[in-house]
Motif scaffolding. Structure first.
Motif, mmCIF file in Angstrom:
data_model
loop_
_atom_site.group_PDB
_atom_site.id
_atom_site.type_symbol
_atom_site.label_atom_id
_atom_site.label_comp_id
_atom_site.label_asym_id
_atom_site.label_seq_id
_atom_site.Cartn_x
_atom_site.Cartn_y
_atom_site.Cartn_z
ATOM 1 N N ALA A 132 80.661 -1.547 -19.776
ATOM 2 C CA ALA A 132 79.827 -0.774 -18.856
ATOM 3 C C ALA A 132 80.145 -1.084 -17.400
ATOM 4 O O ALA A 132 79.992 -0.228 -16.518
ATOM 5 C CB ALA A 132 78.351 -1.028 -19.144
ATOM 6 N N GLN A 133 80.605 -2.318 -17.115
ATOM 7 C CA GLN A 133 80.901 -2.731 -15.737
ATOM 8 C C GLN A 133 82.219 -2.175 -15.200
ATOM 9 O O GLN A 133 82.513 -2.337 -14.020
ATOM 10 C CB GLN A 133 80.924 -4.254 -15.640
ATOM 11 C CG GLN A 133 79.570 -4.878 -15.785
ATOM 12 C CD GLN A 133 79.667 -6.387 -15.752
ATOM 13 O OE1 GLN A 133 79.947 -7.029 -16.769
ATOM 14 N NE2 GLN A 133 79.451 -6.954 -14.578
ATOM 15 N N ILE A 134 83.000 -1.547 -16.037
ATOM 16 C CA ILE A 134 84.249 -0.945 -15.577
ATOM 17 C C ILE A 134 83.923 0.427 -14.977
ATOM 18 O O ILE A 134 83.392 1.301 -15.653
ATOM 19 C CB ILE A 134 85.265 -0.798 -16.733
ATOM 20 C CG1 ILE A 134 85.539 -2.165 -17.374
ATOM 21 C CG2 ILE A 134 86.544 -0.129 -16.237
ATOM 22 C CD1 ILE A 134 86.079 -3.233 -16.429
ATOM 23 N N SER A 173 77.323 -5.802 -10.865
ATOM 24 C CA SER A 173 78.720 -5.993 -10.509
ATOM 25 C C SER A 173 79.597 -5.003 -11.272
ATOM 26 O O SER A 173 79.389 -4.790 -12.463
ATOM 27 C CB SER A 173 79.133 -7.429 -10.858
ATOM 28 O OG SER A 173 80.498 -7.651 -10.596
ATOM 29 N N LEU A 174 80.550 -4.409 -10.561
ATOM 30 C CA LEU A 174 81.478 -3.448 -11.155
ATOM 31 C C LEU A 174 82.914 -3.886 -10.881
ATOM 32 O O LEU A 174 83.184 -4.637 -9.951
ATOM 33 C CB LEU A 174 81.281 -2.063 -10.525
ATOM 34 C CG LEU A 174 79.886 -1.478 -10.504
ATOM 35 C CD1 LEU A 174 79.877 -0.183 -9.708
ATOM 36 C CD2 LEU A 174 79.376 -1.258 -11.913
ATOM 37 N N TRP A 175 83.827 -3.340 -11.681
ATOM 38 C CA TRP A 175 85.258 -3.523 -11.464
ATOM 39 C C TRP A 175 85.912 -2.143 -11.463
ATOM 40 O O TRP A 175 85.669 -1.350 -12.368
ATOM 41 C CB TRP A 175 85.878 -4.381 -12.564
ATOM 42 C CG TRP A 175 85.445 -5.810 -12.478
ATOM 43 C CD1 TRP A 175 84.356 -6.384 -13.079
ATOM 44 C CD2 TRP A 175 86.082 -6.849 -11.730
ATOM 45 N NE1 TRP A 175 84.289 -7.711 -12.756
ATOM 46 C CE2 TRP A 175 85.328 -8.024 -11.927
ATOM 47 C CE3 TRP A 175 87.210 -6.891 -10.908
ATOM 48 C CZ2 TRP A 175 85.676 -9.238 -11.336
ATOM 49 C CZ3 TRP A 175 87.554 -8.105 -10.333
ATOM 50 C CH2 TRP A 175 86.793 -9.258 -10.544
ATOM 51 N N ASN A 203 86.541 -6.112 -7.475
ATOM 52 C CA ASN A 203 85.122 -6.228 -7.767
ATOM 53 C C ASN A 203 84.308 -5.604 -6.637
ATOM 54 O O ASN A 203 84.698 -5.692 -5.466
ATOM 55 C CB ASN A 203 84.766 -7.709 -7.920
ATOM 56 C CG ASN A 203 83.348 -7.925 -8.363
ATOM 57 O OD1 ASN A 203 82.555 -8.511 -7.636
ATOM 58 N ND2 ASN A 203 82.997 -7.461 -9.550
ATOM 59 N N LEU A 204 83.196 -4.961 -7.014
ATOM 60 C CA LEU A 204 82.304 -4.386 -6.022
ATOM 61 C C LEU A 204 80.942 -4.147 -6.653
ATOM 62 O O LEU A 204 80.812 -4.140 -7.877
ATOM 63 C CB LEU A 204 82.863 -3.091 -5.447
ATOM 64 C CG LEU A 204 82.902 -1.830 -6.303
ATOM 65 C CD1 LEU A 204 83.247 -0.624 -5.425
ATOM 66 C CD2 LEU A 204 83.897 -1.902 -7.427
ATOM 67 N N SER A 205 79.958 -3.978 -5.808
ATOM 68 C CA SER A 205 78.623 -3.645 -6.285
ATOM 69 C C SER A 205 78.491 -2.126 -6.330
ATOM 70 O O SER A 205 79.273 -1.410 -5.690
ATOM 71 C CB SER A 205 77.570 -4.225 -5.337
ATOM 72 O OG SER A 205 77.596 -3.520 -4.109
ATOM 73 N N PRO A 206 77.506 -1.610 -7.048
ATOM 74 C CA PRO A 206 77.293 -0.164 -7.026
ATOM 75 C C PRO A 206 77.064 0.368 -5.607
ATOM 76 O O PRO A 206 77.575 1.428 -5.246
ATOM 77 C CB PRO A 206 76.047 0.030 -7.898
ATOM 78 C CG PRO A 206 76.075 -1.131 -8.834
ATOM 79 C CD PRO A 206 76.613 -2.273 -8.017
ATOM 80 N N GLN A 207 76.326 -0.386 -4.793
ATOM 81 C CA GLN A 207 76.078 0.051 -3.414
ATOM 82 C C GLN A 207 77.380 0.097 -2.616
ATOM 83 O O GLN A 207 77.597 1.008 -1.820
ATOM 84 C CB GLN A 207 75.049 -0.866 -2.733
ATOM 85 C CG GLN A 207 74.572 -0.356 -1.387
ATOM 86 C CD GLN A 207 73.949 1.036 -1.457
ATOM 87 O OE1 GLN A 207 73.181 1.337 -2.364
ATOM 88 N NE2 GLN A 207 74.283 1.891 -0.512
#
Length: 165
Positions: free
Chosen positions: A47-49, A127-129, A140-144
């Motif tokens: 889900a984080q991708i 956290s996202l990638w 790496n980055l946040s949704p915002q």
């Protein structure tokens, strides 16, 4: 570190640095072409991708980029309702419009500015990638941060399975 990246990933790293993004581009030892491969290499959930899916808008050949959770299948009808009828984008179209190869399409730094949508399900994560211009490169980055970097609207793009009654 930036000098050791492949050209397309170096371009993304420099663009991120220019925009004040705090995280470096990371090279995966194995390919990150699929969400499952990227998640396995990073030790995070699928889900984080933040996967990039490119379509071609039929009316004007514009690129339409959807940044979706790796856990979601994209509902093309929902996207078409927002932006117009869609067609699949082949590898040549992807490279020509984004400047990146399939599997490395980054949310920023495109050759042609795409119509862009962000999956609302990504906002539930801390956290996202995302791909960084190369099939082995991610950042790496946040949704915002994703919203700030792209300026894209956040919408429901996920295919929701409905239970048969």
């Amino acid at each position: 570190m930036i000098d050791q990246l492949p050209d397309s990933a170096r371009r993304v790293a420099l663009l991120l640095k220019e925009r004040g993004h705090p995280h470096d581009v990371v090279m995966l030892s194995e390919t990150g072409k699929t969400s499952a491969e990227a998640a396995a290499g990073l030790g995070c959930s699928i889900a984080q991708i933040a996967k990039s899916i490119l379509f071609r808008r039929k009316s004007d050949d514009a690129p339409v980029l959807v940044i979706a959770s790796g856990a979601n299948r994209v509902d093309e009808a929902k996207i078409a309702a927002r932006v117009g009828d869609l067609a699949r984008a082949d590898a040549k179209f992807v490279r020509e419009k984004t400047g990146y190869a399939i599997g490395g399409v980054c949310p920023i730094g495109h050759a042609v500015k795409p119509v862009m949508l962000i999956d609302e399900d990504l906002l539930a994560l801390d956290s996202l990638w995302a791909a960084a211009g190369h099939p082995h490169a991610v950042f790496n980055l946040s949704p915002q941060e994703l919203i700030e970097l792209t300026g894209a609207p956040v919408v429901d793009v996920a295919l929701r399975e409905t239970a048969a009654s």
